[in-house]
Design an enzyme around this catalytic site. Structure first.
Site, PDB file in Angstrom:
ATOM      1  N   GLY C  42      23.490  62.790  51.879  1.00 36.75           N
ATOM      2  CA  GLY C  42      24.663  63.648  52.045  1.00 36.75           C
ATOM      3  C   GLY C  42      24.911  64.597  50.888  1.00 36.75           C
ATOM      4  N   GLY C 116      25.805  64.650  65.690  1.00 36.46           N
ATOM      5  CA  GLY C 116      26.476  63.697  66.562  1.00 36.46           C
ATOM      6  C   GLY C 116      27.890  64.122  66.926  1.00 36.46           C
ATOM      7  N   SER C 142      32.764  65.982  53.615  1.00 30.29           N
ATOM      8  CA  SER C 142      33.585  67.155  53.328  1.00 30.29           C
ATOM      9  C   SER C 142      32.725  68.377  53.070  1.00 30.29           C
ATOM     10  N   GLY C 182      34.869  73.084  39.347  1.00 24.39           N
ATOM     11  CA  GLY C 182      34.994  74.353  38.627  1.00 24.39           C
ATOM     12  C   GLY C 182      34.619  74.242  37.157  1.00 24.39           C
ATOM     13  N   ASP C 304      34.998  60.864  52.059  1.00 19.62           N
ATOM     14  CA  ASP C 304      35.816  62.055  51.834  1.00 19.62           C
ATOM     15  C   ASP C 304      36.720  62.433  52.999  1.00 19.62           C
ATOM     16  N   ALA C 312      31.863  59.937  45.194  1.00 20.97           N
ATOM     17  CA  ALA C 312      30.753  59.239  45.829  1.00 20.97           C
ATOM     18  C   ALA C 312      30.929  57.723  45.748  1.00 20.97           C
ATOM     19  N   HIS C 437      28.992  48.253  16.557  1.00 21.74           N
ATOM     20  CA  HIS C 437      29.099  49.334  15.591  1.00 21.74           C
ATOM     21  C   HIS C 437      27.703  49.884  15.300  1.00 21.74           C
TER      22      HIS C 437
HETATM   23  C1  LIG Z   1      29.292  70.139  43.519  1.00 21.54           C
HETATM   24  C2  LIG Z   1      29.761  68.748  43.735  1.00 21.54           C
HETATM   25  C3  LIG Z   1      29.669  67.838  42.710  1.00 21.54           C
HETATM   26  C4  LIG Z   1      30.087  66.524  42.892  1.00 21.54           C
HETATM   27  N1  LIG Z   1      29.971  65.646  41.860  1.00 21.54           N
HETATM   28  C5  LIG Z   1      30.365  64.366  42.040  1.00 21.54           C
HETATM   29  C6  LIG Z   1      30.203  63.415  41.000  1.00 21.54           C
HETATM   30  O1  LIG Z   1      29.655  63.706  39.942  1.00 21.54           O
HETATM   31  N2  LIG Z   1      30.616  62.149  41.205  1.00 21.54           N
HETATM   32  C7  LIG Z   1      31.197  61.775  42.385  1.00 21.54           C
HETATM   33  O2  LIG Z   1      31.560  60.620  42.516  1.00 21.54           O
HETATM   34  N3  LIG Z   1      31.367  62.644  43.398  1.00 21.54           N
HETATM   35  C8  LIG Z   1      30.959  63.933  43.251  1.00 21.54           C
HETATM   36  N4  LIG Z   1      31.100  64.814  44.271  1.00 21.54           N
HETATM   37  C9  LIG Z   1      31.748  64.353  45.497  1.00 21.54           C
HETATM   38  C10 LIG Z   1      30.793  63.564  46.381  1.00 21.54           C
HETATM   39  O3  LIG Z   1      29.668  64.358  46.669  1.00 21.54           O
HETATM   40  C11 LIG Z   1      31.503  63.135  47.641  1.00 21.54           C
HETATM   41  O4  LIG Z   1      32.649  62.417  47.321  1.00 21.54           O
HETATM   42  C12 LIG Z   1      30.617  62.246  48.500  1.00 21.54           C
HETATM   43  O5  LIG Z   1      29.451  62.916  48.856  1.00 21.54           O
HETATM   44  C13 LIG Z   1      31.381  61.815  49.749  1.00 21.54           C
HETATM   45  O6  LIG Z   1      30.585  61.024  50.541  1.00 21.54           O
HETATM   46  P1  LIG Z   1      30.801  61.020  52.126  1.00 21.54           P
HETATM   47  O7  LIG Z   1      29.819  60.022  52.650  1.00 21.54           O
HETATM   48  O8  LIG Z   1      32.205  60.842  52.432  1.00 21.54           O
HETATM   49  O9  LIG Z   1      30.423  62.493  52.626  1.00 21.54           O
HETATM   50  P2  LIG Z   1      29.131  63.387  52.473  1.00 21.54           P
HETATM   51  O10 LIG Z   1      28.347  63.026  51.269  1.00 21.54           O
HETATM   52  O11 LIG Z   1      29.604  64.768  52.588  1.00 21.54           O
HETATM   53  O12 LIG Z   1      28.235  62.964  53.694  1.00 21.54           O
HETATM   54  C14 LIG Z   1      28.556  63.316  55.014  1.00 21.54           C
HETATM   55  C15 LIG Z   1      27.264  63.356  55.799  1.00 21.54           C
HETATM   56  O13 LIG Z   1      27.574  63.457  57.148  1.00 21.54           O
HETATM   57  C16 LIG Z   1      26.687  64.359  57.772  1.00 21.54           C
HETATM   58  N5  LIG Z   1      27.350  64.853  58.958  1.00 21.54           N
HETATM   59  C17 LIG Z   1      28.505  65.535  59.022  1.00 21.54           C
HETATM   60  N6  LIG Z   1      28.804  65.801  60.301  1.00 21.54           N
HETATM   61  C18 LIG Z   1      27.822  65.264  61.051  1.00 21.54           C
HETATM   62  C19 LIG Z   1      27.579  65.221  62.451  1.00 21.54           C
HETATM   63  N7  LIG Z   1      28.422  65.768  63.308  1.00 21.54           N
HETATM   64  N8  LIG Z   1      26.475  64.571  62.881  1.00 21.54           N
HETATM   65  C20 LIG Z   1      25.606  64.030  62.019  1.00 21.54           C
HETATM   66  N9  LIG Z   1      25.804  64.037  60.695  1.00 21.54           N
HETATM   67  C21 LIG Z   1      26.901  64.663  60.233  1.00 21.54           C
HETATM   68  C22 LIG Z   1      26.456  65.396  56.728  1.00 21.54           C
HETATM   69  O14 LIG Z   1      25.251  66.096  56.960  1.00 21.54           O
HETATM   70  C23 LIG Z   1      26.425  64.558  55.474  1.00 21.54           C
HETATM   71  O15 LIG Z   1      25.123  64.156  55.165  1.00 21.54           O
HETATM   72  C24 LIG Z   1      30.660  66.136  44.136  1.00 21.54           C
HETATM   73  C25 LIG Z   1      30.744  67.044  45.172  1.00 21.54           C
HETATM   74  C26 LIG Z   1      30.293  68.347  44.987  1.00 21.54           C
HETATM   75  C27 LIG Z   1      30.372  69.298  46.113  1.00 21.54           C
HETATM   76  C1  LIG Z   2      19.204  50.116   7.357  1.00 20.75           C
HETATM   77  C2  LIG Z   2      20.277  49.264   7.937  1.00 20.75           C
HETATM   78  C3  LIG Z   2      20.792  49.579   9.187  1.00 20.75           C
HETATM   79  C4  LIG Z   2      21.801  48.814   9.737  1.00 20.75           C
HETATM   80  N1  LIG Z   2      22.304  49.167  10.965  1.00 20.75           N
HETATM   81  C5  LIG Z   2      23.296  48.434  11.512  1.00 20.75           C
HETATM   82  C6  LIG Z   2      23.876  48.808  12.755  1.00 20.75           C
HETATM   83  O1  LIG Z   2      23.519  49.822  13.349  1.00 20.75           O
HETATM   84  N2  LIG Z   2      24.857  48.060  13.266  1.00 20.75           N
HETATM   85  C7  LIG Z   2      25.304  46.941  12.638  1.00 20.75           C
HETATM   86  O2  LIG Z   2      26.193  46.294  13.150  1.00 20.75           O
HETATM   87  N3  LIG Z   2      24.794  46.564  11.444  1.00 20.75           N
HETATM   88  C8  LIG Z   2      23.794  47.284  10.877  1.00 20.75           C
HETATM   89  N4  LIG Z   2      23.296  46.911   9.664  1.00 20.75           N
HETATM   90  C9  LIG Z   2      23.813  45.677   9.037  1.00 20.75           C
HETATM   91  C10 LIG Z   2      25.154  45.932   8.364  1.00 20.75           C
HETATM   92  O3  LIG Z   2      25.022  46.961   7.427  1.00 20.75           O
HETATM   93  C11 LIG Z   2      25.634  44.662   7.715  1.00 20.75           C
HETATM   94  O4  LIG Z   2      25.687  43.644   8.677  1.00 20.75           O
HETATM   95  C12 LIG Z   2      27.019  44.798   7.099  1.00 20.75           C
HETATM   96  O5  LIG Z   2      27.039  45.820   6.159  1.00 20.75           O
HETATM   97  C13 LIG Z   2      27.461  43.479   6.503  1.00 20.75           C
HETATM   98  O6  LIG Z   2      28.716  43.628   5.919  1.00 20.75           O
HETATM   99  P1  LIG Z   2      29.134  42.735   4.658  1.00 20.75           P
HETATM  100  O7  LIG Z   2      30.522  43.094   4.382  1.00 20.75           O
HETATM  101  O8  LIG Z   2      28.800  41.329   4.913  1.00 20.75           O
HETATM  102  O9  LIG Z   2      28.152  43.185   3.487  1.00 20.75           O
HETATM  103  P2  LIG Z   2      27.874  44.579   2.806  1.00 20.75           P
HETATM  104  O10 LIG Z   2      28.123  45.701   3.728  1.00 20.75           O
HETATM  105  O11 LIG Z   2      26.507  44.470   2.223  1.00 20.75           O
HETATM  106  O12 LIG Z   2      28.957  44.685   1.679  1.00 20.75           O
HETATM  107  C14 LIG Z   2      28.937  43.914   0.548  1.00 20.75           C
HETATM  108  C15 LIG Z   2      29.636  44.672  -0.537  1.00 20.75           C
HETATM  109  O13 LIG Z   2      29.862  43.822  -1.622  1.00 20.75           O
HETATM  110  C16 LIG Z   2      29.620  44.524  -2.828  1.00 20.75           C
HETATM  111  N5  LIG Z   2      29.278  43.537  -3.850  1.00 20.75           N
HETATM  112  C17 LIG Z   2      28.229  42.701  -3.858  1.00 20.75           C
HETATM  113  N6  LIG Z   2      28.270  41.923  -4.953  1.00 20.75           N
HETATM  114  C18 LIG Z   2      29.365  42.290  -5.650  1.00 20.75           C
HETATM  115  C19 LIG Z   2      29.930  41.875  -6.871  1.00 20.75           C
HETATM  116  N7  LIG Z   2      29.392  40.914  -7.586  1.00 20.75           N
HETATM  117  N8  LIG Z   2      31.063  42.473  -7.288  1.00 20.75           N
HETATM  118  C20 LIG Z   2      31.618  43.454  -6.552  1.00 20.75           C
HETATM  119  N9  LIG Z   2      31.128  43.891  -5.413  1.00 20.75           N
HETATM  120  C21 LIG Z   2      29.997  43.313  -4.959  1.00 20.75           C
HETATM  121  C22 LIG Z   2      28.492  45.450  -2.480  1.00 20.75           C
HETATM  122  O14 LIG Z   2      28.450  46.557  -3.351  1.00 20.75           O
HETATM  123  C23 LIG Z   2      28.837  45.846  -1.060  1.00 20.75           C
HETATM  124  O15 LIG Z   2      29.628  47.005  -1.018  1.00 20.75           O
HETATM  125  C24 LIG Z   2      22.291  47.693   9.055  1.00 20.75           C
HETATM  126  C25 LIG Z   2      21.792  47.382   7.800  1.00 20.75           C
HETATM  127  C26 LIG Z   2      20.815  48.160   7.242  1.00 20.75           C
HETATM  128  C27 LIG Z   2      20.300  47.816   5.896  1.00 20.75           C
END
Ligand SMILES: Cc1cc2nc3c(=O)[nH]c(=O)nc-3n(C[C@H](O)[C@H](O)[C@H](O)COP(=O)(O)OP(=O)(O)OC[C@H]3O[C@@H](n4cnc5c(N)ncnc54)[C@H](O)[C@@H]3O)c2cc1C
Ligand SMILES: Cc1cc2nc3c(=O)[nH]c(=O)nc-3n(C[C@H](O)[C@H](O)[C@H](O)COP(=O)(O)OP(=O)(O)OC[C@H]3O[C@@H](n4cnc5c(N)ncnc54)[C@H](O)[C@@H]3O)c2cc1C
Lengths: 460, 105, 460
Positions: C42, C116, C142, C182, C304, C312, C437
């Protein structure tokens, strides 16, 4: 603000765990001293999460530019301007750092700058001054580890810290370790044009994740030209002019400009007076109970020094928990299993709860049901030209106990999965609700529909 | 696992050159750096503390399940981590209540 | 498969609503006839959701290439190759269409191709053949509407249908209507380099969304150079060689290459025998009760043609509901308020539940609390260089009853919000759980933390 003689809460370390504890304690009316020797924000903000994710976004932009023709966009990709990348990355960090400093002030936290040492269960000394706290929170975090005998020299053999400061894209790199940090840097450098080889001793990349996730990462990395050797151990490195030669235990050698050591992070607990104060330490980590209490009354530990997941948001959760506990709020302990994990390489990997293998180990093979929904059926993922899946692990007739996602941008989807896991949702409870079309989040919806026995866009 | 010899000590972290990066040509939004980046505008001052049983860990699904079965959550002891009340705790409480009711008077 | 004399379920229209009903009914063991005159899938798959989102992704790629320097990536953007864009877009549609056709077969749905017409409450005629169904589902969807006297000629004055088929980027365009469709086209064309002006009679763009969302969209559009005139009515259009002159009721005129009419979509119900069969129609829409039953027993309507949101995934939910209802499963009716809505322009807008204004109207000003978390405090959004917010609307001391998001990629975050809304979560129930985080999803986490009285990264 308290005098030196007594903060309600004295926190050693101003990273994710430390500052979260500080802010929450202060909100609850407690006086707070926060000791930090470097910069508030710690590893995550300055040397971890944030700068790496900035690099990863620059990498995404580079890939997009390189591949733009398949979308009908005419672009010529002319290369990486590493000074520009670093300016962007440092700008993000600086901006967030400024914000965080503002929060320290706004929360009326007393920031004590300097190197602290625990000199008694209720006291920390910083540059000769003694600060006391009715409660002490240890939050000294972690630092890069290496292997025995493998010296990080900072130029040819580097850790993530130096990797973040590089002023060039290395022509080639060996990444030692295929965990989170390793694959993230491998992914960035490959997008920036480097030849990369990952060496992982365990049998697969991202070994902490569900096996199915590793497979997709490996397949995609292969396509992207990222080399990797799994199940192979590092033997040694030889430094040469302009590069290193890495040798493996199987006799192979790999030449590269740099060797990145990403074999994990160890706790920062040595020489800080912890053991002297009577705090039980195990292999460098501070041992706590589930309420994050150390072996010494009044002393808590949070974040990476507590054994478990090393993640910033676990640090936040720990910090908030301890502050509320001190304030007598009786919060519920943080459960590591309910903490979402994201690996930000391309493709991203995100998960929460148990892997299929873990679930089967705990519950028995016949008590576990899984469902994998391929992103090939997900319109938005097709539009992004990404591959991967959403995999659910459930207890038979019970709730969803594991969610695993692979694909571009899936890190944003694990927040929903995290609610599903932590709220013990049954598949049909999620399936009743329809996800917006067309989004990647639909993959989660479709997976739950299918697992609830009512597949919508699912090929048998 | 022994601590490696030549770890980049955190001290090195502090003294390493912090390249602020060429900010001069940055986009105008960089100028806003002077402002604290995050702002939250609660249109109504949020109550500092959650109302009701804000400190017990209950999920909306558990809360609803309890309501369905007429179970008072404060009377349920949770078996989840840290005493979290899980769905099965509510179901067990409901079972127990049913059994008690079925007991001859 | 049933003989012509009687399907369990006979469905007129194979769009989102129709095919979802077909698949679910078939899964439940019912025999299904699906009548489609054009292509299964659709509007959404062929002329709606999917092709527009492909264009929007190409637009994102173009913007990324153009702005790549701020991330340190050296690229020169050389323009849009519209043939390439269309090949990409059509490729996505073709692939998903193929998948859907496979699902029709796999689900053993009898596809009846042709136009249909309902000839009795239990019968549809297609090209002279009569098909009967114990239950009939109307799902004819729709089509684009226009304004009285404004004729869509398909070349200078076009609807979304023709806009999707354009083989060039118009140098300039007037977009009549600042609603979802839009703003999405305005956003695409602007990214592709066109001069765009939106004309919206209501006082703001995306008028169905929370006022705060409109503000951010307007601010960002202004920065992006997208012109818009709100609170102004269209007066007429004059076709010239190579363009149109659009005149407004305030006397202004705008010259452009094309005029896109995006003033909404009307139901396809005319001449299909609905009224003759006794089905109550109101302003062209099929009137149903909350169980989607029309005024004639055994005849349902979905998608719709049923007054309400035209989305959808609402169609999917309707289709599934009706199939389950027919199968005697007693499903819970679909609540339009719990359906997430996404507008995919840049910045994206996503929402679920009530706007602040709607909430205050229903509950009274003093019974509503709101909180807006600015994405400026969200690390990942900073990394993406996007602006916007996460706004929560809650019943005082009660659950979250509205979530509104603006910013790049936020459409993926509304799936979580949708669970929060539909499961009637209290802010502190969400705040207990920590988001990963650094992700954009943290903005939702932070907003709930703040609303629960425990702000983490929030400036007062
Ligand atoms: C540009 C655009 C972007 C959209 N983006 C999103 C989005 O990102 N997320 C979202 O959730 N919704 C989005 N929508 C809305 C979404 O497409 C509709 O809500 C959804 O398709 C509705 O489903 P439906 O089954 O009610 O109708 P439709 O998907 O319109 O399906 C109806 C079907 O019935 C068929 N039909 C109609 N009359 C007959 C007939 N007499 N005999 C046999 N077959 C028939 C048609 O050919 C069609 O295939 C968007 C809509 C548009 C236009
Ligand atoms: C490269 C890398 C990527 C990572 N990516 C992620 C991620 O994406 N997501 C995630 O959840 N975790 C990630 N981690 C892990 C995350 O950084 C640690 O789990 C987190 O920092 C632990 O927090 P903490 O407070 O236990 O220790 P820390 O953050 O190590 O803090 C300890 C602090 O104590 C201070 N300190 C130490 N000794 C003393 C002292 N004697 N006196 C005063 N101050 C002191 C230090 O200077 C430091 O500031 C990553 C770690 C690394 C190394």
């Amino acid at each position: 603000m308290a005098d030196n003689a007594g903060f309600d809460v004295l926190i050693l370390g101003g990273g994710s765990g430390g500052y979260a504890a500080a802010f929450r304690a202060s909100e609850l009316g407690l006086s707070v001293g926060l000791i930090e020797k470097d910069k508030v924000g710690g590893t995550c903000l300055h040397y971890g999460c944030i700068p790496t994710k900035a690099l990863l976004h620059a990498a995404e932009v580079a890939d997009n530019s390189r591949d733009s023709e398949q979308f009908g966009v005419k672009t010529s990709f002319e290369g990486i301007d590493m000074a520009g990348v670093n300016a962007y990355k440092d700008g993000i960090v600086a901006r967030l750092y400024k914000g965080l400093q503002g929060l320290v002030k706004a929360n009326k936290v007393t920031l004590i700058e300097g190197d602290g040492k625990l000199v008694a269960p209720n006291a920390v000394e910083v540059s000769g001054t003694r600060y006391e706290g009715r409660n002490v929170v240890l939050a000294t975090g972690s630092r890069s580890r290496s292997l025995p005998g493998l010296e990080i020299d900072g130029t040819q053999v580097i850790s993530s810290y130096e990797a973040l400061g590089l002023d060039r894209v290395p022509a080639s790199a060996v990444v030692l370790g295929g965990g989170v940090i390793g694959v993230e840097f491998a992914s960035v450098w490959r997008s920036f044009g480097a030849d990369v080889t990952i060496v992982e001793a365990l049998p697969r990349l991202v070994p902490a994740e569900d096996e199915a996730a590793s497979k997709v990462v490996e397949r995609t990395f292969r396509k992207r030209g990222i080399g990797f050797k799994t199940g192979v151990r590092f033997a040694g490195v030889e430094r040469r002019d302009g590069g290193v030669t890495v040798s493996l235990e199987n006799g192979e050698t790999i030449d590269a400009e740099v060797l990145l050591v990403a074999v994990g992070r160890g706790p920062v607990t040595e020489g800080l007076g912890y053991e002297e104060a009577g705090i039980t330490i195990d292999r460098g980590f501070v041992v706590t109970d589930e309420r994050l209490r150390t072996s010494v009354p009044g002393v808590y530990a949070v974040g990476d020094i507590v054994p478990g997941l090393q993640l910033a948001h676990r640090g936040f959760a720990h910090g908030i928990f301890v502050a509320e506990d001190i304030a007598g709020r009786g919060p519920v302990p943080v459960d590591d299993l309910g903490i979402p994990k994201v690996t930000y390489c391309d493709p991203e990997v995100a998960s929460v709860g148990l892997t299929e293998a873990q679930a089967k180990e705990r519950l028995g093979d016949d008590k576990v049901e899984t469902l994998e929904y391929n992103l090939a059926g997900n319109g938005k993922s097709q539009i992004l030209r990404t591959q991967g899946f959403a995999k659910l692990v459930r207890e038979k007739d019970g709730p969803v106990i594991g969610v695993h996602l692979v694909g571009a941008r899936v890190g944003e989807l694990i927040a929903e999965a995290q609610l599903i896991y932590n709220w013990e949702a049954l598949p049909h409870e999620v399936a009743q609700l329809i996800h917006p079309h067309p989004t990647q989040s639909e993959a989660l919806g479709e997976a739950h529909l299918a697992l609830a026995g009512k597949p919508l866009h699912v090929h048998g | 696992q022994p601590e490696p010899q030549a770890q980049p000590a955190p001290q090195a972290v502090a003294t390493a050159p912090q390249t602020p990066g060429p900010q001069a040509g940055g986009p105008s939004e960089e100028v806003q750096l002077a402002q604290p980046p995050s702002t939250s505008t609660p249109t109504v001052q949020p109550s500092r503390e959650p109302s009701g049983n804000g400190t017990t860990y209950v999920t909306p699904l558990v809360r609803k399940l309890a309501a369905e079965h007429g179970i008072d959550l404060t009377s349920v002891s949770g078996t989840g981590i840290g005493g979290r009340v899980r769905k099965q705790d509510v179901l067990a409480a409901a079972e127990a209540a049913k059994a008690a009711a079925a007991q001859p008077a």
